[in-house]
Design an enzyme around this catalytic site. Sequence first.
Site, PDB file in Angstrom:
ATOM      1  N   LYS A 100     -22.798  91.810 -47.575  1.00  0.00           N
ATOM      2  CA  LYS A 100     -20.763  91.381 -46.815  1.00  0.00           C
ATOM      3  C   LYS A 100     -20.655  91.186 -47.748  1.00  0.00           C
ATOM      4  O   LYS A 100     -18.586  90.948 -48.012  1.00  0.00           O
ATOM      5  CB  LYS A 100     -21.087  90.581 -45.519  1.00  0.00           C
ATOM      6  N   GLU A 122     -14.913  84.880 -38.936  1.00  0.00           N
ATOM      7  CA  GLU A 122     -15.677  84.749 -38.059  1.00  0.00           C
ATOM      8  C   GLU A 122     -17.566  84.673 -38.171  1.00  0.00           C
ATOM      9  O   GLU A 122     -17.501  85.925 -39.242  1.00  0.00           O
ATOM     10  CB  GLU A 122     -16.622  85.879 -36.471  1.00  0.00           C
ATOM     11  N   SER A 389     -30.051  95.807 -46.257  1.00  0.00           N
ATOM     12  CA  SER A 389     -29.346  95.260 -46.401  1.00  0.00           C
ATOM     13  C   SER A 389     -28.868  93.494 -46.988  1.00  0.00           C
ATOM     14  O   SER A 389     -27.690  93.232 -47.623  1.00  0.00           O
ATOM     15  CB  SER A 389     -27.988  95.489 -45.344  1.00  0.00           C
TER      16      SER A 389
HETATM   17  C1  LIG Z   1     -24.253  90.700 -40.805  1.00  0.00           C
HETATM   18  C2  LIG Z   1     -25.493  92.198 -41.347  1.00  0.00           C
HETATM   19  C3  LIG Z   1     -26.430  93.518 -41.001  1.00  0.00           C
HETATM   20  C4  LIG Z   1     -25.239  93.687 -39.804  1.00  0.00           C
HETATM   21  O1  LIG Z   1     -23.589  94.052 -40.372  1.00  0.00           O
HETATM   22  P1  LIG Z   1     -22.962  95.411 -40.056  1.00  0.00           P
HETATM   23  O2  LIG Z   1     -21.890  95.136 -40.507  1.00  0.00           O
HETATM   24  O3  LIG Z   1     -23.923  95.855 -39.331  1.00  0.00           O
HETATM   25  O4  LIG Z   1     -23.826  95.274 -41.656  1.00  0.00           O
HETATM   26  C5  LIG Z   1     -27.082  93.453 -41.547  1.00  0.00           C
HETATM   27  N1  LIG Z   1     -27.665  92.621 -41.859  1.00  0.00           N
HETATM   28  C6  LIG Z   1     -27.439  92.320 -42.404  1.00  0.00           C
HETATM   29  C7  LIG Z   1     -28.680  91.617 -43.696  1.00  0.00           C
HETATM   30  C8  LIG Z   1     -26.324  90.980 -42.240  1.00  0.00           C
HETATM   31  O5  LIG Z   1     -25.707  90.295 -43.191  1.00  0.00           O
END
Ligand SMILES: *Cc1c(COP(=O)(O)O)cnc(C)c1O
Length: 430
Positions: A100, A122, A389
């Site tokens: 993010k 948010e 992610s």
């Molecule tokens: C917020 C988050 C997601 C989900 O958000 P996307 O917009 O679908 O990527 C996925 N993995 C992590 C580690 C997150 O913090």
Amino acid sequence: MTNLLTQTIDTTNRPDHDGNFGAYGGSYVPEALQRVMDEVAAAYEEAAADPSFKEELYDLHKHYTGRPSPVFHAKNLSRILGGAQIYLKREDLNHTGAHKINHCLGEVLLAKRMGKKKVIAETGAGQHGVALATAAALMGLECDIYMGEVDVMKEAPNVARMKILGAKVVVVKSGTRTLKDAVDEAFKAYLADPITQIYCIGSVVGPHPFPAMVRDFQSVVGVEARGQMIEMTGRLPDNVVACVGGGSNAMGIFSGFLDDASVNLYGVEPAGLGLDTNQHAASITKGKPGILHGFKTLLIQDDAGNPLPVYSIASGLDYPGVGPQHCQLHDIKRVSYMTATDREAVEAFYALSRLEGIIPALESSHAVAYAVKLAPQLPSDATILVNLSGRGDKDIDFVMDNYPLVEYEPKIDSPSAYEDFLSHIQQKKR
Ligand SMILES: *Cc1c(COP(=O)(O)O)cnc(C)c1O
């Protein structure tokens, strides 16, 4: 260098002028907010075309976030599964621990460029809130983060981080007190004062230009990963897998491969307690066209078109809609959307931790869970690139309380090693 610079923001695969991705997206907001959205869109177009903006973002990626994030060959996991080779794009190693920060730095740079004093947003799991509070602290802007009360309780360390970073955490007590309600409240606050503040949305959702803009900011993940896979394996990956909440990490990594017809793309939605229960958040798999938070999406909704409460073990995935470009990519069958349950995500969480020494976020664990299913069906020279992610530090207490692991040593080369391993994970609640 110049090349990488221009590629740091990949602006290909644009929506149409009104922000439509096929039958989805667009902008469905009150007139007052539409004017503000048009302003943001114009400012973004101008910024994305300005080499100095890209240069500043590239510099932050490199020296602040620690990009490029590495790609790691998960040999132990691949071996125990006995099929394709699994590679991980390590977004968990970014400053603040998830992907993010990539779009937060872009959004806050844009806010500064537009002369805004405050950024608002948010947050679900708290990851977007922490990333935005971080970028705001760095660039000297005020920051208000709207967060559902349920998530505030579940994600206490991230709440503390935001406060330490100087953000104000606004606790949302309406509705199910989770992500959707937090978005509702943040939008209300934005409408009340769109001049001094700007909404920095946390995913590829919301009215135009957010889905395209956040996607562009995340495209650095796919651009890097494409080059890294070619460098490591001599060719493109056969499969790319990412979890889908709103869909930003998935759009980021997919962006690098959309035009490569040989690369299969898989988005993994949260099936929660099962797709046949109402305890999931699989918007593409189970949703129908509808409008939420100013854009057309595939929405989990009741007969009257109201969004229904959704659920996932991963707070970052429990959103009843999904980014419009994902809906389009589903329609044109460029991306296959699969699901993973809570249980499968926890199994993958433990597998990666025990076999590779990497504790993944429960969100990312959904992507790993699908790779775990896919790998044994493929030959050993096939490759699967997983977008990891985020890191799982925020989830460790929750997992230990609810899914403790009975002590045991994985016997990696026995034929039933993986099943044996899974049988050692207990399930206390639910
Ligand atoms: C917020 C988050 C997601 C989900 O958000 P996307 O917009 O679908 O990527 C996925 N993995 C992590 C580690 C997150 O913090």
